[in-house]
Design an enzyme around this catalytic site. Structure first.
Site: not given
Ligand code: FEO
Length: 395
Positions: A79, A81, A145, A164, A192, A223
């Site tokens: 990802h 991000e 996402h 995620d 979340y 996470h």
């Molecule tokens: Fe979409 Fe945990 O970053």
């Protein structure tokens, strides 16, 4: 020295724990955040994801407990991000020959835009990479996402590195579901989903359907805690959330100037209680929209109240509605009710009512307004109307 944690033979958790993080771009993270990264010791030393940039030193310290970081051969970036990719430059600095794999074309484009051209290898769904005894399989999960998201599956260990998906903002010294308070972890997984994944429920539903077909011992998100014993629980929860399921449950959300709208909110909430429906009551002066959305996620009834201030709804209510709207909840099977008090024009509650219409709620009961201060008779009348609405919805 920070330590690494072996989560399966040859697979190590080497991430960062952000114990005191209390916000993730505006969503409150009362339990902190972790940025999980995983090191696989095979013929090719492989790192799955990195951490947010300020945790690069932690990541490298933990990797160093297992192997010289310069020996990393492969970096899988599931990802773009920055909470997961932020330490790619630090890893690239210590292991410049490490080959970086990410989704094509979105992952390649995103990482290039953030960190320049580091010679990314773009992969698509079904592509595989042998790292020795193990073969990694990549599955793109676009819009779960961000456009670039993908997950990585290791069949030999039955581990899904889900990034995620299935994550929670939950810092803990214990990495596994069985070692943590399951109710608390599930609540954070729900928060979340409600605040991060919900806008892309359709795409997430397809991704979850694919996960059901995998032989799994472990889901290792980027996470929070790692799912082992409670994989069926989190998959069942995602099935329900991605399907947009609601139940007989209500959220009553409001702000008030001189307690008139608050009195209406109490009467409405009591109507649900008297009808035997679980109700949650939120004054937006003291509750954050991200907490409201957690309970909103599976609520059939959503009641939003504002008085009128300068011909508008109160800013707290407008902010909540903007936030709610951005998360694109599937409202066709939800019942919305706008309410509020006014002095000389009911423009605040009418504005709320318009947003609820625009967002696709069913509205069997018209916007409820009361001029100035409601007396008990008016509150009783409001409560009776809401009860009738509930009984009609149940019929
Ligand atoms: Fe979409 Fe945990 O970053």
């Amino acid at each position: 020295m920070l330590t690494a944690k072996e989560i399966k033979p040859g697979i190590w958790w080497v991430g960062g724990v952000d114990w005191n993080a209390r916000s993730f771009h505006g969503y409150t993270t009362e339990c902190g955040i972790t940025y999980n990264a995983y090191l696989i010791m095979d013929e090719k030393v492989t790192l799955i994801d990195t951490t947010k940039a300020p945790f690069a030193d932690d990541l490298i310290q933990r990797i160093s407990q297992v192997v010289d970081p310069s020996k990393i051969d492969v970096l899988v970036a599931n990802h773009v991000e920055m909470d997961h990719s932020g330490s790619i430059p630090a890893i690239h600095a210590v292991a410049p020959d490490a080959q970086i794999y990410c989704s094509a074309p979105q992952g390649v484009a995103g990482l290039t835009a953030h960190y320049g051209d580091l010679g990314y290898h773009g992969v698509k769904t079904g592509d595989t990479l042998s790292i020795g005894r193990r073969t990694l399989t990549f599955v793109q999960t676009p819009m779960v996402h961000w456009p670039d998201n993908m997950v990585t599956y290791c069949a030999e260990d039955k581990v899904l590195f889900s990034n995620d998906a299935f994550g929670q903002h939950y810092a803990s010294s214990d990495h596994f579901d069985v070692d943590n308070d399951l109710a608390q972890v599930m609540e954070q997984a729900k928060k979340y989903y409600a605040n991060i994944v919900q806008p892309y429920g359709m795409q997430a539903g397809k991704a979850v359907a694919a996960v059901h077909g995998l032989d799994l011992d472990m889901i290792a998100p980027s996470h929070g805690i790692i799912w082992t014993e409670h994989i069926p629980d989190i998959l069942a929860a995602y099935d329900s959330w991605t399907a947009g399921e609601v139940r007989e449950k209500a959220v009553v959300v409001y702000d008030s100037m001189w307690h008139s709208t608050e009195a209406m909110a109490k009467a409405i909430c009591e109507a649900f209680v008297e009808e035997g429906i679980e109700a949650h009551f939120y004054d937006l002066k003291v509750n954050h929209p991200s907490d409201v959305m957690t309970q909103f996620l599976d609520s059939r009834y959503v009641c939003v109240g504002s008085p009128t201030l300068n011909s508008q709804m109160l800013a707290n209510v407008a902010g909540f509605l903007t936030y709610m709207r951005g998360l694109s909840p599937r409202n066709a099977n939800r019942i919305g009710l706008a309410f509020g008090s006014y002095g000389w024009a009911p423009l605040g509650p009418k504005g709320v009512d318009q947003v609820l219409s625009d967002c696709g709620f069913q509205k069997p009961l018209e916007c409820q307004t009361i001029n100035w201060v409601p007396d008990q008779a008016k509150l009783d009348e409001l409560q009776a109307k809401v009860k009738t609405m509930i009984e009609g919805a149940r019929a």
